[in-house]
Design an enzyme around this catalytic site. Structure first.
Site, PDB file in Angstrom:
ATOM      1  N   ASP A 133      -3.267 -17.264  18.915  1.00 41.06           N
ATOM      2  CA  ASP A 133      -3.236 -16.296  19.826  1.00 41.06           C
ATOM      3  C   ASP A 133      -2.112 -15.135  19.611  1.00 41.06           C
ATOM      4  O   ASP A 133      -2.408 -13.820  19.779  1.00 41.06           O
ATOM      5  CB  ASP A 133      -3.099 -16.588  21.310  1.00 41.06           C
ATOM      6  CG  ASP A 133      -4.392 -17.084  22.165  1.00 41.06           C
ATOM      7  OD1 ASP A 133      -5.224 -17.275  21.461  1.00 41.06           O
ATOM      8  OD2 ASP A 133      -4.164 -16.808  23.135  1.00 41.06           O
ATOM      9  N   TYR A 139      -4.231 -32.835  21.731  1.00 41.49           N
ATOM     10  CA  TYR A 139      -5.469 -32.609  22.530  1.00 41.49           C
ATOM     11  C   TYR A 139      -6.233 -33.899  22.399  1.00 41.49           C
ATOM     12  O   TYR A 139      -7.158 -33.846  23.588  1.00 41.49           O
ATOM     13  CB  TYR A 139      -6.475 -31.613  21.603  1.00 41.49           C
ATOM     14  CG  TYR A 139      -6.161 -30.253  21.883  1.00 41.49           C
ATOM     15  CD1 TYR A 139      -4.779 -29.743  21.427  1.00 41.49           C
ATOM     16  CD2 TYR A 139      -7.003 -29.352  22.218  1.00 41.49           C
ATOM     17  CE1 TYR A 139      -4.596 -28.200  21.926  1.00 41.49           C
ATOM     18  CE2 TYR A 139      -6.931 -27.693  22.391  1.00 41.49           C
ATOM     19  CZ  TYR A 139      -5.486 -27.520  22.247  1.00 41.49           C
ATOM     20  OH  TYR A 139      -5.326 -25.936  22.462  1.00 41.49           O
ATOM     21  N   ASP A 144      -3.339 -23.406  18.302  1.00 46.33           N
ATOM     22  CA  ASP A 144      -3.724 -22.798  19.154  1.00 46.33           C
ATOM     23  C   ASP A 144      -2.778 -21.647  19.442  1.00 46.33           C
ATOM     24  O   ASP A 144      -3.342 -20.423  19.822  1.00 46.33           O
ATOM     25  CB  ASP A 144      -3.966 -23.723  20.220  1.00 46.33           C
ATOM     26  CG  ASP A 144      -4.475 -23.199  21.729  1.00 46.33           C
ATOM     27  OD1 ASP A 144      -5.551 -22.377  21.373  1.00 46.33           O
ATOM     28  OD2 ASP A 144      -4.083 -23.252  22.787  1.00 46.33           O
ATOM     29  N   LYS A 200       7.284 -29.343  13.940  1.00 47.91           N
ATOM     30  CA  LYS A 200       8.368 -29.699  14.732  1.00 47.91           C
ATOM     31  C   LYS A 200       9.050 -30.716  14.354  1.00 47.91           C
ATOM     32  O   LYS A 200       9.297 -31.911  15.188  1.00 47.91           O
ATOM     33  CB  LYS A 200       7.973 -29.673  16.234  1.00 47.91           C
ATOM     34  CG  LYS A 200       9.194 -29.418  17.410  1.00 47.91           C
ATOM     35  CD  LYS A 200       9.881 -27.978  17.200  1.00 47.91           C
ATOM     36  CE  LYS A 200      11.162 -28.088  18.113  1.00 47.91           C
ATOM     37  NZ  LYS A 200      12.008 -26.880  17.929  1.00 47.91           N
ATOM     38  N   ASP A 217       9.018 -23.212  16.234  1.00 45.63           N
ATOM     39  CA  ASP A 217       9.775 -21.883  17.262  1.00 45.63           C
ATOM     40  C   ASP A 217       9.883 -20.863  16.280  1.00 45.63           C
ATOM     41  O   ASP A 217       9.923 -19.543  16.552  1.00 45.63           O
ATOM     42  CB  ASP A 217      10.798 -22.362  18.016  1.00 45.63           C
ATOM     43  CG  ASP A 217      11.654 -23.500  17.272  1.00 45.63           C
ATOM     44  OD1 ASP A 217      11.197 -23.790  15.838  1.00 45.63           O
ATOM     45  OD2 ASP A 217      12.596 -23.731  17.475  1.00 45.63           O
TER      46      ASP A 217
HETATM   47  C1  IPM Z   1      -9.174 -21.940  21.492  1.00 45.78           C
HETATM   48  C2  IPM Z   1      -9.283 -22.025  22.932  1.00 45.78           C
HETATM   49  C3  IPM Z   1      -9.392 -23.682  23.314  1.00 45.78           C
HETATM   50  C4  IPM Z   1      -8.553 -24.339  22.708  1.00 45.78           C
HETATM   51  C5  IPM Z   1      -9.588 -23.967  24.620  1.00 45.78           C
HETATM   52  C6  IPM Z   1     -10.837 -23.036  25.358  1.00 45.78           C
HETATM   53  C7  IPM Z   1     -10.085 -25.413  24.905  1.00 45.78           C
HETATM   54  O1  IPM Z   1      -8.002 -21.959  23.355  1.00 45.78           O
HETATM   55  O2  IPM Z   1     -10.123 -22.270  20.806  1.00 45.78           O
HETATM   56  O3  IPM Z   1      -8.005 -21.402  20.791  1.00 45.78           O
HETATM   57  O4  IPM Z   1      -7.611 -24.511  23.294  1.00 45.78           O
HETATM   58  O5  IPM Z   1      -8.612 -24.719  21.586  1.00 45.78           O
HETATM   59 MG    MG Z   2      -6.671 -20.934  22.273  1.00 46.60          MG
END
Ligand code: IPM
Ligand code: MG
Length: 369
Positions: free
Chosen positions: A254, A142, A250, A193, A226
């Site tokens: 999710d 990032y 990240d 990884k 993975d």
């Molecule tokens: C998160 C989001 C952020 C990230 C974005 C909005 C920059 O996806 O907080 O998980 O990638 O960290």
């Molecule tokens: Mg995110």
């Protein structure tokens, strides 16, 4: 009583709606004399860009640094997607994290009994699930340099980013994971990884050395990312604490959120190092995004932000009992079948964002009697 300075950043999309709902809950804690907050609001993301031509002003950043905790909702939306990276809404959030030194992102994925059937996985695979994902937040690809887009002589282009992790960056996040594991199931799974990337190899070796030197009581395992993604949907309950880098964290968070039934349920805490003055920089935010598709309809689930406020009570203000009370109240509301649209089951009439907050406040009042 200590007055806690909170900067509230609603951001974009459903942000203002879920923040307003969360403030009703904060008001209850004030009105009942449990805590005192001085809440001010500020702009971030597209909302800030539209006014100031930058997604985070120096002035807002300074206020964030001067506050005891920041409550942040979400940023982004299609109307800002064409902007250059340095003024995109996301950049405001990334700058806030970086400049406040928030290297540790705690993302719990907990399945509440009332919602076990809302998961896309079979109920017995997720019932009782309680995972803590510890994501490194201000390093890796990032922020790595060099980065950019270059024009090649043949007229084509090349975009590039750099994944990097140094020993101190790895050790400070590993400490957070091991310390948390000590208060939980005493197991840490480190995800990298290392079979392909040098940064992953260094990550794995440094974490192993730290475990052997200082955390012999913690069971440490390693997984390639993975495989971890696969294991998370195959047998998610095998995990206790997962520690991983910025990008993998990240993605995996999710994924883990869906195990719990809705992205609208997951809170997070982003923490920095405790300073010489004893203060720890902290931002509390839901994991969900700005949800442009339902913005302005008053139907967004405010629980991820309400649970983020509970994390604030616990981690920044040392009000663990109040955090427990709030989490209990929200769980009771869900058990009673009160649902926003994202988690409503057949036969349940979805309620509004505000109604959900009011239901939580009413339950708080009942529990506190
Ligand atoms: C998160 C989001 C952020 C990230 C974005 C909005 C920059 O996806 O907080 O998980 O990638 O960290
Ligand atoms: Mg995110």
């Amino acid at each position: 009583m200590i007055v806690r300075k909170v900067l509230a950043l609603a951001g974009d999309g459903i942000g203002p709606e879920v923040l307003a709902a969360t403030r009703r809950v904060m008001d209850w804690f004030q009105a009942t004399g449990r805590a005192k907050f001085e809440v001010t609001e500020g702009l971030i993301g597209g909302a800030s860009y539209d006014v100031h031509k930058t997604p985070l002003t120096d002035e807002t950043l300074a206020r964030a640094k001067a506050s005891d905790a920041v409550l942040f909702a979400c940023i982004g939306g299609p109307q800002w997607d064409q902007l250059p990276y340095d003024v995109r809404p996301e950049k405001g959030l990334l700058r806030l994290r970086k400049e406040m030194g928030l290297f540790a992102n705690l993302r719990p994925a907990i399945v509440m009994d009332a919602l076990a059937s809302a998961s896309s996985l079979k109920t017995d695979l997720v019932r009782g699930l309680d995972i803590m994902i510890v994501r490194e937040l201000i390093g890796g690809i990032y922020f790595g340099e060099p980065r950019g887009v270059e024009q090649l002589p043949d007229g084509t282009r090349r975009g590039y980013n750099t994944q990097t992790y140094s020993t101190p960056e790895i050790l400070r996040i590993a400490h957070v994971a091991f310390d948390l594991a000590r208060k939980r199931g005493k197991r840490v799974c480190s995800v990298d990884k290392a079979n392909v990337m040098e940064s992953g190899l260094v990550w794995r070796e440094e974490i192993t050395k730290l475990r052997n030197a200082q955390y012999p009581d913690i069971e440490l395992s390693h997984m390639y990312v993975d495989n971890c993604a696969m294991q998370l949907v195959r047998t998610p309950k095998q995990f206790d604490v997962i520690v991983t880098d910025n990008l993998f964290g990240d993605i995996l968070s999710d994924l883990a959120s869906m195990l719990t039934g809705s992205l609208g349920m997951l809170p997070s805490a982003s923490l920095g190092a405790v300073g010489a003055d004893g203060r720890q920089p902290a931002v509390y935010e839901p994991v969900h995004g700005s949800a442009p598709d339902i913005t302005g309809k008053g139907i967004a689930n405010p629980l991820a932000m309400i649970f983020s406020f509970a994390m604030m009570l616990r981690y920044s203000f040392n009000l663990g009992a109040d955090a427990d009370l709030l989490e209990k109240a929200a769980q009771n509301v869900l058990s009673g079948g009160v649902r926003t649209g994202d988690i409503a089951e057949p036969g349940q009439t979805p309620i509004s964002t505000t109604a959900m907050a009011d239901a939580v406040v009413a339950e708080l009042g009942r529990l506190a009697k």
